[in-house]
Design a protein around this motif. Sequence first.
Motif, PDB file in Angstrom:
ATOM      1  N   LEU A 106       0.206 -15.070   1.794  1.00 26.71           N
ATOM      2  CA  LEU A 106       0.219 -14.057   2.847  1.00 26.71           C
ATOM      3  C   LEU A 106      -0.669 -12.862   2.502  1.00 26.71           C
ATOM      4  CD1 LEU A 106       4.073 -14.140   3.502  1.00 26.71           C
ATOM      5  CD2 LEU A 106       2.279 -15.303   4.813  1.00 26.71           C
ATOM      6  N   PRO A 107      -1.991 -13.044   2.508  1.00 25.56           N
ATOM      7  CA  PRO A 107      -2.885 -11.917   2.227  1.00 25.56           C
ATOM      8  C   PRO A 107      -2.695 -10.795   3.242  1.00 25.56           C
ATOM      9  CG  PRO A 107      -4.137 -13.967   2.482  1.00 25.56           C
ATOM     10  CD  PRO A 107      -2.726 -14.260   2.828  1.00 25.56           C
ATOM     11  N   ARG A 108      -2.711  -9.560   2.714  1.00 22.74           N
ATOM     12  CA  ARG A 108      -2.627  -8.345   3.523  1.00 22.74           C
ATOM     13  C   ARG A 108      -1.319  -8.242   4.316  1.00 22.74           C
ATOM     14  NH1 ARG A 108      -7.617  -8.596   6.897  1.00 22.74           N
ATOM     15  NH2 ARG A 108      -6.815  -6.673   7.794  1.00 22.74           N
ATOM     16  N   ALA A 109      -0.277  -8.940   3.888  1.00 24.37           N
ATOM     17  CA  ALA A 109       1.027  -8.834   4.548  1.00 24.37           C
ATOM     18  C   ALA A 109       1.532  -7.402   4.456  1.00 24.37           C
ATOM     19  CB  ALA A 109       2.025  -9.786   3.896  1.00 24.37           C
ATOM     20  N   VAL A 110       2.235  -6.955   5.485  1.00 23.99           N
ATOM     21  CA  VAL A 110       2.760  -5.599   5.523  1.00 23.99           C
ATOM     22  C   VAL A 110       4.283  -5.662   5.408  1.00 23.99           C
ATOM     23  CG1 VAL A 110       2.930  -3.460   6.851  1.00 23.99           C
ATOM     24  CG2 VAL A 110       0.845  -4.848   6.970  1.00 23.99           C
ATOM     25  N   PHE A 111       4.790  -5.131   4.276  1.00 19.96           N
ATOM     26  CA  PHE A 111       6.221  -5.067   4.006  1.00 19.96           C
ATOM     27  C   PHE A 111       6.670  -3.612   3.879  1.00 19.96           C
ATOM     28  CE2 PHE A 111       5.076  -9.286   2.374  1.00 19.96           C
ATOM     29  CZ  PHE A 111       6.074 -10.078   2.927  1.00 19.96           C
ATOM     30  N   SER A 112       5.935  -2.678   4.445  1.00 19.53           N
ATOM     31  CA  SER A 112       6.273  -1.263   4.355  1.00 19.53           C
ATOM     32  C   SER A 112       7.664  -1.010   4.927  1.00 19.53           C
ATOM     33  CB  SER A 112       5.260  -0.414   5.123  1.00 19.53           C
ATOM     34  OG  SER A 112       3.988  -0.539   4.521  1.00 19.53           O
ATOM     35  N   PHE A 131       3.491  -2.683   0.240  1.00 22.34           N
ATOM     36  CA  PHE A 131       4.941  -2.566   0.055  1.00 22.34           C
ATOM     37  C   PHE A 131       5.347  -1.095   0.019  1.00 22.34           C
ATOM     38  CE2 PHE A 131       4.544  -6.928  -0.886  1.00 22.34           C
ATOM     39  CZ  PHE A 131       5.801  -7.512  -0.997  1.00 22.34           C
ATOM     40  N   GLU A 132       4.645  -0.231   0.703  1.00 23.09           N
ATOM     41  CA  GLU A 132       4.934   1.196   0.659  1.00 23.09           C
ATOM     42  C   GLU A 132       6.336   1.485   1.189  1.00 23.09           C
ATOM     43  OE1 GLU A 132       3.003   5.357   2.120  1.00 23.09           O
ATOM     44  OE2 GLU A 132       1.696   3.698   1.575  1.00 23.09           O
ATOM     45  N   SER A 133       7.109   2.228   0.390  1.00 20.05           N
ATOM     46  CA  SER A 133       8.496   2.594   0.698  1.00 20.05           C
ATOM     47  C   SER A 133       9.417   1.391   0.884  1.00 20.05           C
ATOM     48  CB  SER A 133       8.565   3.502   1.937  1.00 20.05           C
ATOM     49  OG  SER A 133       7.868   4.710   1.696  1.00 20.05           O
ATOM     50  N   ALA A 134       9.024   0.227   0.356  1.00 17.49           N
ATOM     51  CA  ALA A 134       9.880  -0.964   0.440  1.00 17.49           C
ATOM     52  C   ALA A 134      10.972  -0.887  -0.620  1.00 17.49           C
ATOM     53  CB  ALA A 134       9.051  -2.225   0.242  1.00 17.49           C
ATOM     54  N   GLN A 135      12.096  -1.488  -0.333  1.00 16.25           N
ATOM     55  CA  GLN A 135      13.201  -1.579  -1.283  1.00 16.25           C
ATOM     56  C   GLN A 135      13.277  -3.034  -1.726  1.00 16.25           C
ATOM     57  OE1 GLN A 135      16.935  -0.012   0.121  1.00 16.25           O
ATOM     58  NE2 GLN A 135      18.082  -1.201  -1.362  1.00 16.25           N
ATOM     59  N   ALA A 136      12.841  -3.292  -2.982  1.00 16.25           N
ATOM     60  CA  ALA A 136      12.772  -4.662  -3.502  1.00 16.25           C
ATOM     61  C   ALA A 136      13.556  -4.795  -4.805  1.00 16.25           C
ATOM     62  CB  ALA A 136      11.317  -5.059  -3.683  1.00 16.25           C
ATOM     63  N   THR A 137      14.750  -4.247  -4.838  1.00 22.42           N
ATOM     64  CA  THR A 137      15.590  -4.315  -6.027  1.00 22.42           C
ATOM     65  C   THR A 137      15.909  -5.773  -6.350  1.00 22.42           C
ATOM     66  OG1 THR A 137      16.571  -2.173  -5.513  1.00 22.42           O
ATOM     67  CG2 THR A 137      17.784  -3.581  -7.031  1.00 22.42           C
ATOM     68  N   GLY A 152       2.722   1.938  -3.451  1.00 22.28           N
ATOM     69  CA  GLY A 152       2.824   3.245  -2.819  1.00 22.28           C
ATOM     70  C   GLY A 152       4.083   4.015  -3.142  1.00 22.28           C
ATOM     71  N   ASP A 153       4.154   5.203  -2.582  1.00 19.08           N
ATOM     72  CA  ASP A 153       5.280   6.097  -2.825  1.00 19.08           C
ATOM     73  C   ASP A 153       6.598   5.499  -2.350  1.00 19.08           C
ATOM     74  OD1 ASP A 153       3.710   8.054  -3.936  1.00 19.08           O
ATOM     75  OD2 ASP A 153       3.358   9.071  -2.026  1.00 19.08           O
ATOM     76  N   LYS A 154       7.629   5.761  -3.147  1.00 19.93           N
ATOM     77  CA  LYS A 154       9.009   5.416  -2.829  1.00 19.93           C
ATOM     78  C   LYS A 154       9.309   3.925  -2.810  1.00 19.93           C
ATOM     79  CE  LYS A 154       9.548   9.673  -0.243  1.00 19.93           C
ATOM     80  NZ  LYS A 154       9.739  10.276   1.059  1.00 19.93           N
ATOM     81  N   ALA A 155       8.379   3.065  -3.217  1.00 20.35           N
ATOM     82  CA  ALA A 155       8.698   1.634  -3.318  1.00 20.35           C
ATOM     83  C   ALA A 155       9.643   1.457  -4.497  1.00 20.35           C
ATOM     84  CB  ALA A 155       7.432   0.817  -3.509  1.00 20.35           C
ATOM     85  N   ASP A 156      10.701   0.691  -4.316  1.00 19.88           N
ATOM     86  CA  ASP A 156      11.720   0.514  -5.355  1.00 19.88           C
ATOM     87  C   ASP A 156      11.748  -0.938  -5.822  1.00 19.88           C
ATOM     88  OD1 ASP A 156      13.912   0.493  -7.018  1.00 19.88           O
ATOM     89  OD2 ASP A 156      15.285   1.380  -5.560  1.00 19.88           O
ATOM     90  N   PHE A 157      11.281  -1.140  -7.066  1.00 18.78           N
ATOM     91  CA  PHE A 157      11.260  -2.459  -7.687  1.00 18.78           C
ATOM     92  C   PHE A 157      12.231  -2.510  -8.871  1.00 18.78           C
ATOM     93  CE2 PHE A 157       7.116  -1.960  -5.671  1.00 18.78           C
ATOM     94  CZ  PHE A 157       7.038  -3.127  -4.928  1.00 18.78           C
ATOM     95  N   THR A 158      13.328  -1.769  -8.778  1.00 15.77           N
ATOM     96  CA  THR A 158      14.327  -1.753  -9.836  1.00 15.77           C
ATOM     97  C   THR A 158      14.796  -3.187 -10.117  1.00 15.77           C
ATOM     98  OG1 THR A 158      15.059   0.457  -9.176  1.00 15.77           O
ATOM     99  CG2 THR A 158      16.600  -0.842 -10.493  1.00 15.77           C
TER     100      THR A 158
END
Length: 181
Positions: A106-112, A131-137, A152-158
């Motif tokens: 999925l090139p250039r997919a938007v998960f913002s 993935f800007e501001s995405a929550q991907a815990t 980007g800002d606020k993306a969460d990859f915890t």
Amino acid sequence: LSGLDFSGATFSRSTFVGTTLRGTILRGCDLTHTTCTQADFTSAVLDNADCTAATLAGARFRGASITTTKLPGLDLAGADFSASVGTLPDFTGANLANASFVEANLPRAVFSKAKLDGADFSRGSLPSATFESAQATGANFADATLTNFRAGDKADFTRATFDRAEASGSVWRGGRFDGAS
């Protein structure tokens, strides 16, 4: 309805509960406000389709083509997008918790602003995805191609897993990675 060509058709506010649409061509279709719970879109072509405000709970998209498909704000928790393909699909603000994107391309997919907790992107290809501001815990990106990826800002990859991921040219500035590996 499997294998039929409905290119350009309007299905707005229609109901396809539990319908099998395997290999069906829905290119450029208007699926806004459509109810497709438990529908099977395996290997379907949904390029340029607009699914805004559709109900797709439990739908399967394994091997589907989703180039520029609009899926913003939808509840797709647990959906199967494994081996799906397509440039620039839009998942902005969607709930994709525990969804499977294993081996998806999925090139250039938007998960913002999407909720991606526990999602599995292993062995997938997401070049230039946003993935800007995405929550991907707890999301799994093991063995994925993430070249030019934008967190980007606020993306969460915890607690996310990035084992053996290729991420050259990516921008992770402002993201959260507590406990990630």
